[in-house]
Design an enzyme around this catalytic site. Structure first.
Site, mmCIF file in Angstrom:
data_model
loop_
_atom_site.group_PDB
_atom_site.id
_atom_site.type_symbol
_atom_site.label_atom_id
_atom_site.label_comp_id
_atom_site.label_asym_id
_atom_site.label_seq_id
_atom_site.Cartn_x
_atom_site.Cartn_y
_atom_site.Cartn_z
ATOM 1 N N GLU A 67 13.902 14.866 91.502
ATOM 2 C CA GLU A 67 12.677 15.774 91.189
ATOM 3 C C GLU A 67 11.677 14.936 90.709
ATOM 4 O O GLU A 67 10.323 15.154 91.109
ATOM 5 C CB GLU A 67 12.913 17.176 90.881
ATOM 6 C CG GLU A 67 13.929 18.053 91.356
ATOM 7 C CD GLU A 67 15.559 17.845 90.957
ATOM 8 O OE1 GLU A 67 16.450 18.380 91.522
ATOM 9 O OE2 GLU A 67 15.673 16.863 90.402
ATOM 10 N N PHE A 129 22.304 31.790 85.491
ATOM 11 C CA PHE A 129 22.714 30.516 86.035
ATOM 12 C C PHE A 129 21.340 29.692 86.552
ATOM 13 O O PHE A 129 20.698 30.422 87.293
ATOM 14 C CB PHE A 129 23.692 30.757 87.139
ATOM 15 C CG PHE A 129 24.071 28.860 87.502
ATOM 16 C CD1 PHE A 129 24.617 28.271 86.880
ATOM 17 C CD2 PHE A 129 23.768 28.770 89.036
ATOM 18 C CE1 PHE A 129 24.811 26.814 87.519
ATOM 19 C CE2 PHE A 129 24.105 27.398 89.516
ATOM 20 C CZ PHE A 129 24.833 26.638 88.722
ATOM 21 N N GLN A 130 21.327 28.658 86.119
ATOM 22 C CA GLN A 130 19.899 27.925 86.105
ATOM 23 C C GLN A 130 18.843 28.439 86.100
ATOM 24 O O GLN A 130 17.747 28.268 86.873
ATOM 25 C CB GLN A 130 20.141 27.120 87.631
ATOM 26 C CG GLN A 130 21.358 26.290 87.704
ATOM 27 C CD GLN A 130 21.181 25.415 88.967
ATOM 28 O OE1 GLN A 130 20.494 25.757 90.120
ATOM 29 N NE2 GLN A 130 21.777 24.357 89.434
ATOM 30 N N LYS A 179 13.727 34.696 93.344
ATOM 31 C CA LYS A 179 14.559 34.501 94.804
ATOM 32 C C LYS A 179 14.312 35.682 95.705
ATOM 33 O O LYS A 179 14.064 35.737 96.654
ATOM 34 C CB LYS A 179 15.878 34.263 94.459
ATOM 35 C CG LYS A 179 16.447 33.699 95.744
ATOM 36 C CD LYS A 179 17.903 33.002 95.371
ATOM 37 C CE LYS A 179 18.570 32.682 96.535
ATOM 38 N NZ LYS A 179 20.082 32.260 96.394
ATOM 39 N N MET A 492 6.750 -5.278 77.278
ATOM 40 C CA MET A 492 5.745 -4.597 76.466
ATOM 41 C C MET A 492 6.303 -4.279 75.029
ATOM 42 O O MET A 492 5.504 -4.767 73.939
ATOM 43 C CB MET A 492 4.974 -3.463 77.025
ATOM 44 C CG MET A 492 3.718 -3.225 76.094
ATOM 45 S SD MET A 492 2.604 -4.745 76.120
ATOM 46 C CE MET A 492 1.912 -4.346 77.776
#
Length: 577
Positions: A67, A129-130, A179, A492
């Site tokens: 993502e 969940f999630q 949802k 760096m």
């Protein structure tokens, strides 16, 4: 009856029809002119993906391998096209994986709309969940965000999202959609947002402030311009060029402002900042009028604020009032859109040349060339330098390529030495400094501008943070060119350890895999260069390729990037070695 209505999408009025929230999301994207979005499916966003499946011929979805890659690809798309980039993810870890890219877009003023799925509304707050509170998590790093729990909210909220993301000073917006709202049916119609009460994205430019700025510039003996990305975002490149040519003002740029004016322009005096050019850094503290256009006086530009341009009158052209007097006090602030403000300024300026002042920049450039540039671009030592790789890319692309750099030493070298003949040619992570930005951002940039040569420049460290996006290149057949400058260090950080920590190279040396073998595992053309005599032909082969190409160049392990303004030092204390 309900099932029949769902299948036939029964029209309710001429302007609306009954559809699901999921389909409404897709219709909204199409109405906003979105042609590609980047994302990763999951349970809470699955209804939208199901509808997206039906619209494949009108809206391309790019399956990134993470993502974070979706957000960076959307950023690259936005930065080179000027349009709003779109990324989409599911709830929970899918949504939280967007945060780094969203934060990057926020600080770099990149227009982006992120859509996340969320658990059903009756489960909100139950630790389902999630489930994560992505609205709460993203609030500090978004221009605006909103959670939708009813399908009927979708058109108005998404219209606002695109308007807010693109208007004024651009930025990222996140819309979280439960949802059940995705499944719910409602009477859909869409109207683009053209304004929001109490939101004033572009302040009105006061002619009196423009006149005050012109008076200071006309009276100046040693004026200097520093422009930033605001010039590019405001599409004010031609206005800036006309002004600096008429008034004869030496003009420098911040990293994100690079490419607004061609590198070769005689009044382009180079980059300011920690690894910027010697002359504009030193002479910042000698100019009598400093004109800042579309830049925010970032600490990497100013160094020590109490020792920055104290002798100068400061003029600040800026669209965001919050940036004025935030770091550097302005004697004259010109609020408004850069393009319109500069148009008003132009007729008020007197023609000038400032030849003696220009000579000072030329003299200091000569010093930098002898002590730094010559050794970077035309080294006499055996090992390859990053600078000569960029120089070879300039030769082979004639300065026409869009350079998408990751973060680190190679980024500073790319910004310093790439030739930019076209605007929107330098795409990099500025304010957040996100390692892993380069590869996925280059994918988005190439998709937005398939006619352009797009070259990703990464170090071996940042490259491995999003190396999985080679899979996205392979699946989409995106002809991006990927260059890894491999010094087997987090370069760096190692440079700072060498200069300020007595060469204690703690956790910065890299034991790397076979990058060429990995690229070939993704069925990409790939080559490794270890010797100077191999470089020219390899770069030529890469540029000539009509397909994606991976090039690894093994460079000196302990080369440093100079000039350098040490952290906490004045820009006058810039080091050449």
């Amino acid at each position: 009856m309900k099932a029949t209505q769902t299948i036939e999408k029964k029209k309710v009025t001429q302007e609306s029809e009954r559809i699901s929230g999921s389909e409404a999301i897709i219709r909204c994207l199409l109405a906003e002119g979105v042609d590609v979005l980047y994302g990763y499916p999951g349970g809470a966003i699955m209804p939208v993906y199901d509808e997206l499946y039906k619209y494949q011929d009108r809206l391309q979805h790019v399956l990134t391998r993470h993502e974070q890659g979706a957000t960076h690809a959307a950023q690259g798309y936005a930065r080179i096209s000027g349009k709003v980039g779109v990324a989409m993810a599911t709830s929970g870890p899918g949504a939280t994986n967007l945060i780094t890219g969203i934060a990057d877009a926020q600080i770099d003023s990149t227009p982006m709309v992120c859509i996340t799925g969320q658990v059903p509304s009756h489960l909100l707050g139950s630790d389902a969940f999630q489930e994560t509170d992505i609205v709460g998590i993203s609030t500090p790093v978004t221009k605006w965000n909103h959670q939708i729990t009813k399908a009927s909210e979708i058109p108005e909220v998404l219209a606002k999202a695109f308007y807010i993301a693109k208007s004024g000073r651009p930025g990222p917006v996140l819309v979280d959609i439960t949802k059940d709202a995705q499944f719910e049916e409602f009477d859909f119609s869409y109207k683009k947002c053209e304004g929001i009460r109490s939101y004033n994205p572009v302040p009105k430019t006061e002619l009196s402030s423009v006149q005050a700025a012109a008076d200071l510039i006309n009276a100046a003996k040693k004026p200097m311009i520093v422009w930033g990305q605001g010039v590019i975002l405001g599409e004010a490149e031609e206005e800036l060029k006309t002004i600096i040519e008429k008034a004869g003002i030496p003009s420098a740029w911040t990293i994100l402002g690079a490419s607004a004016i061609p590198t070769s322009h005689p009044l382009n005096i180079g980059m300011v900042g920690m690894h910027g050019n010697y002359a504009p850094n030193v002479l910042t503290n000698e100019c009598d009028v400093l004109i800042a256009i579309g830049m925010r006086f970032d600490d990497r530009v100013t160094g020590r604020l109490d020792a920055y341009a104290k002798q100068a009158k400061v003029i600040h052209f800026e669209i965001d009032p919050a940036e004025v007097n935030k770091n550097v006090k302005a004697d004259v602030a010109v609020l408004g859109d850069a393009k319109e403000s500069l148009k008003q300024l132009l007729p008020l300026l007197k023609a000038n040349s400032h030849s003696e002042w220009h000579q000072k920049f030329k003299d200091l450039y000569a010093i930098e060339f002898e002590k730094v540039i010559k050794n970077d671009l035309h080294p006499t030592k055996e090992g390859l330098t990053m600078g000569e790789v960029l120089n070879e890319i300039n030769i082979q692309t004639k300065g026409e390529a869009a350079i998408v750099s990751d973060v680190g030493q190679h980024q500073m070298i790319a910004c310093r030495y790439a030739d930019f003949n076209k605007t929107k040619s330098n795409i990099t992570s500025g304010g957040l400094g996100t390692m892993g930005f380069g590869l996925p951002a280059a994918i988005g940039a190439k998709m937005a501008a398939p006619e352009r040569e797009v070259i990703s420049i990464s170090g071996d460290g940042g490259y491995q943070m999003t190396i999985q996006e080679l899979g996205t290149i392979f699946q989409t057949k995106t002809a991006v060119k990927v260059v890894v400058l491999n010094n087997e260090f987090l370069g760096m950080v190692r440079q700072w350890q060498q200069l300020f920590f007595d060469k204690r190279y703690a956790s910065t040396e890299m034991t790397n895999p076979d990058f060429v073998a990995i690229a070939k595992g993704y069925f990409l053309n790939a080559k490794r260069v270890t010797k100077r005599e191999e470089l020219s032909d390899a770069v030529a082969e890469m540029v000539a390729s009509k397909e994606a190409y991976f090039l690894e160049v093994c460079v000196e392990k302990e080369d440093n990037v100079f000039p350098m303004v040490p952290s906490g030092a004045s820009v006058s204390d810039i080091r050449l070695a």
